[in-house]
Scaffold this motif. Structure first.
Motif, PDB file in Angstrom:
ATOM      1  N   SER A 285      -7.622 -11.518 -26.645  1.00 26.07           N
ATOM      2  CA  SER A 285      -7.234 -10.913 -27.916  1.00 26.07           C
ATOM      3  C   SER A 285      -7.147 -11.953 -29.028  1.00 26.07           C
ATOM      4  O   SER A 285      -7.583 -11.710 -30.154  1.00 26.07           O
ATOM      5  CB  SER A 285      -5.891 -10.192 -27.758  1.00 26.07           C
ATOM      6  N   SER A 286      -6.595 -13.129 -28.705  1.00 26.49           N
ATOM      7  CA  SER A 286      -6.449 -14.173 -29.730  1.00 26.49           C
ATOM      8  C   SER A 286      -7.798 -14.716 -30.172  1.00 26.49           C
ATOM      9  O   SER A 286      -7.948 -15.172 -31.304  1.00 26.49           O
ATOM     10  CB  SER A 286      -5.571 -15.310 -29.189  1.00 26.49           C
ATOM     11  N   ARG A 287      -8.794 -14.629 -29.277  1.00 21.01           N
ATOM     12  CA  ARG A 287     -10.156 -15.085 -29.624  1.00 21.01           C
ATOM     13  C   ARG A 287     -11.022 -13.958 -30.161  1.00 21.01           C
ATOM     14  O   ARG A 287     -12.206 -14.166 -30.459  1.00 21.01           O
ATOM     15  CB  ARG A 287     -10.819 -15.688 -28.383  1.00 21.01           C
ATOM     16  N   ASN A 288     -10.417 -12.755 -30.214  1.00 20.80           N
ATOM     17  CA  ASN A 288     -11.147 -11.563 -30.662  1.00 20.80           C
ATOM     18  C   ASN A 288     -12.376 -11.303 -29.789  1.00 20.80           C
ATOM     19  O   ASN A 288     -13.442 -10.915 -30.271  1.00 20.80           O
ATOM     20  CB  ASN A 288     -11.563 -11.692 -32.131  1.00 20.80           C
ATOM     21  N   THR A 289     -12.206 -11.534 -28.484  1.00 23.03           N
ATOM     22  CA  THR A 289     -13.266 -11.240 -27.524  1.00 23.03           C
ATOM     23  C   THR A 289     -12.736 -10.218 -26.518  1.00 23.03           C
ATOM     24  O   THR A 289     -11.542  -9.939 -26.480  1.00 23.03           O
ATOM     25  CB  THR A 289     -13.707 -12.499 -26.766  1.00 23.03           C
ATOM     26  N   GLU A 290     -13.628  -9.689 -25.701  1.00 23.15           N
ATOM     27  CA  GLU A 290     -13.219  -8.708 -24.707  1.00 23.15           C
ATOM     28  C   GLU A 290     -13.183  -9.360 -23.337  1.00 23.15           C
ATOM     29  O   GLU A 290     -14.144 -10.012 -22.934  1.00 23.15           O
ATOM     30  CB  GLU A 290     -14.183  -7.522 -24.707  1.00 23.15           C
ATOM     31  N   PRO A 291     -12.092  -9.199 -22.598  1.00 20.37           N
ATOM     32  CA  PRO A 291     -12.038  -9.805 -21.255  1.00 20.37           C
ATOM     33  C   PRO A 291     -13.002  -9.108 -20.310  1.00 20.37           C
ATOM     34  O   PRO A 291     -13.446  -7.985 -20.556  1.00 20.37           O
ATOM     35  CB  PRO A 291     -10.579  -9.557 -20.831  1.00 20.37           C
ATOM     36  N   ASP A 292     -13.341  -9.807 -19.249  1.00 20.75           N
ATOM     37  CA  ASP A 292     -14.191  -9.216 -18.217  1.00 20.75           C
ATOM     38  C   ASP A 292     -13.458  -8.022 -17.609  1.00 20.75           C
ATOM     39  O   ASP A 292     -12.389  -8.170 -17.026  1.00 20.75           O
ATOM     40  CB  ASP A 292     -14.493 -10.253 -17.134  1.00 20.75           C
ATOM     41  N   GLN A 293     -14.032  -6.820 -17.768  1.00 21.22           N
ATOM     42  CA  GLN A 293     -13.381  -5.616 -17.273  1.00 21.22           C
ATOM     43  C   GLN A 293     -14.116  -5.003 -16.082  1.00 21.22           C
ATOM     44  O   GLN A 293     -13.934  -3.833 -15.763  1.00 21.22           O
ATOM     45  CB  GLN A 293     -13.228  -4.593 -18.406  1.00 21.22           C
ATOM     46  N   GLU A 294     -14.925  -5.807 -15.397  1.00 17.22           N
ATOM     47  CA  GLU A 294     -15.575  -5.348 -14.181  1.00 17.22           C
ATOM     48  C   GLU A 294     -14.517  -5.087 -13.111  1.00 17.22           C
ATOM     49  O   GLU A 294     -13.737  -5.971 -12.750  1.00 17.22           O
ATOM     50  CB  GLU A 294     -16.568  -6.402 -13.683  1.00 17.22           C
ATOM     51  N   GLY A 295     -14.467  -3.858 -12.616  1.00 18.58           N
ATOM     52  CA  GLY A 295     -13.479  -3.507 -11.612  1.00 18.58           C
ATOM     53  C   GLY A 295     -12.137  -3.094 -12.179  1.00 18.58           C
ATOM     54  O   GLY A 295     -11.218  -2.760 -11.429  1.00 18.58           O
TER      55      GLY A 295
END
Length: 476
Positions: A297-307
């Motif tokens: 969130s702080s980097r304005n990116t999306e975490p890996d949500q695989e699984g």
């Protein structure tokens, strides 16, 4: 599916509204006893034909039945004592956990008027929860307690203090330990008001609308954390104890684990909005540490949500896009269903988990029922009711009011299909005579080995109507 008939055997009568039904063995004891938590803050246990008080925290519970414009004074409420879980080593360490709404924390709520989305007015689709420190309804707490021999239970520490926007959707039977990970699983509703006005359930930073694992073996040395609404507001030591299993939750009546060979099927129900109630199942999942969510969130990116599990709310209500209803002026017997959040339904369409089964608030099929709200989901592994062995049993608070007076709840069951596709369900017929009074089915529980089923029924929808509860064992 096979038609199943059961009997209901009363175990406890004339108690307050039961929110949690589960069993454990007390330290130094040899008998597995049924524990009953009530919404107003009592915890009882049964044994030798008697019911005894385990803990009474009524003084710690917010005054119930007195909030929410339009609901105030009627007695309906979704706050109170909504979670109780015993540590897997409770017999040896005496640790147990509570989730409840704290006395003295009543606020004005996050919105001043009833909310309903309007696809023609984008402002209603993009509301933000502002002034959170003053515009909230109440604070929920998750606490660790200990029972030591020959003494009363004592609170040890607070794990979380959660500021909630509205009075409803706080979860029920919201605390359960995972037999896979040994962690405490907390199920948080989306905060309430209907239609999730702030879209908290899909926001990775919001604690609302999630299934969360808490590693209670870690001592954070923080015994009364600040009241928060977002993960990044938590002190870092508490962040490090948390992982998130799922988002897209509206309101969940607990999580049930069913052992199959060397793995577990997880069952969760998502309470519906206007159209449909849904039960989901999954085996494999990849929880995301809260610290990773915060970094992304702080980097304005999306975490890996695989699984990572997404139940789809608020864009999806079970297997269909979330819709609201309005009457058809040309034909009052017909309703128009309009998609509330089209863009969000598209965004989550391929990421969401498909439900195991769904049932509807209106269902013309003669062997089905129109439901109101899902209140319990439990795996059953016993042999006492052979036709239910290996199934998942669920309960709805009340059949569609147009179809039955006086009010009756309903039991039903389904199974996981080998091809993992959406399955049908079947109503479980009961033979108990409730007389002329109402019987809302408010909770479903099991024993430790999932070989027994317990049903909580209440004679009113109002928590302020006291001592109208009965707890049954479901038997063949």
């Amino acid at each position: 599916m096979i038609k199943v008939k059961v009997s209901l055997r009363p175990l406890v009568t004339k108690i307050n509204l039961p929110t949690v039904l589960k069993t454990t063995i007390l330290p130094g004891d040899s008998i597995e006893r049924l524990f009953i938590a009530t919404q107003v803050g009592e915890i009882f246990y049964t044994g030798n034909g008697a019911i005894r008080t385990f803990l009474d925290i009524r003084s710690r519970i917010i005054k119930l039945g007195t909030s929410e414009p339009g609901v105030s004074g009627r007695g309906y409420d979704e706050r109170g004592l909504v979670g109780l879980a015993f540590h897997p080593e409770f017999y040896y360490n005496g640790l147990f956990y509570l989730h409840y709404s704290v006395a003295g924390t009543q606020g004005p709520g996050a919105l001043s008027e009833h909310f309903k989305p309007n696809p023609c007015d984008p402002r209603t689709l993009n509301l933000r929860w502002i002034n959170r420190e003053t515009q909230y309804d109440h604070i929920d707490t998750v606490e660790e307690w200990i029972l030591q021999r020959k003494s009363q239970p004592q609170k040890r520490r607070t794990l979380l203090n959660l500021r909630r926007p509205f009075f409803n959707h706080n979860g029920v039977n919201s605390l359960n330990f995972s037999p896979e990970t040994g962690k405490l699983v907390l199920t948080t509703g989306d905060g309430g008001a209907g239609y999730d006005p702030f879209n908290l359930s899909q926001d990775d930073m919001e604690i609302a609308g999630k299934i969360i694992e808490i590693d209670v073996s870690k001592n954070t040395f923080i015994y009364n954390p600040p009241a928060v609404t977002r993960f990044n507001e938590l002190p870092v030591p508490i962040q490090e104890t948390l992982t998130v299993i799922a988002k897209g939750v509206r309101n969940i009546p607990g999580i049930s684990f069913q052992k199959l060979y060397n793995q577990y099927i997880k069952y969760v129900g998502n309470v519906g909005q206007d159209l449909v109630e849904s039960i989901f199942s999954f085996v494999h999942y990849k929880p995301i540490p809260v610290t990773q969510l915060i970094q992304a969130s702080s980097r304005n990116t999306e975490p890996d949500q695989e699984g990572f599990i997404n139940l789809g709310w608020r864009g999806w209500e079970g297997a269909i896009p979330t819709s609201f209803k309005r009457g058809c002026s040309a034909n009052p017997t017909v309703e128009e269903k309009t998609i509330a959040y089209y863009d969000e339904a598209i965004k989550t369409s391929v990421r969401r988990l498909q439900p195991l089964t769904s049932y509807f608030h209106k269902d013309p099929r003669p062997d089905k029922f129109g439901g109101t709200a899902l209140t319990g989901v439990q795996a059953y592994m016993g042999t006492g009711i052979p036709d239910l062995t290996g199934s998942v049993v669920f309960t709805d608070i009340a059949r569609d009011k147009e179809s039955q007076q006086p009010v009756r709840g309903v039991l039903a069951y389904t199974r996981v299909r080998a091809d993992c596709k959406l399955n049908d369900f079947s109503v479980i017929e009961t033979d108990y005579n409730f007389g002329s009074g109402s019987a809302y089915y408010v909770n479903l529980g099991t024993n430790m080995e999932q070989t027994k089923l317990y049903l909580g029924a209440y004679g009113s929808m109002n928590v302020t109507d006291f001592n109208r509860g009965t707890v049954f064992e479901v038997i063949s």
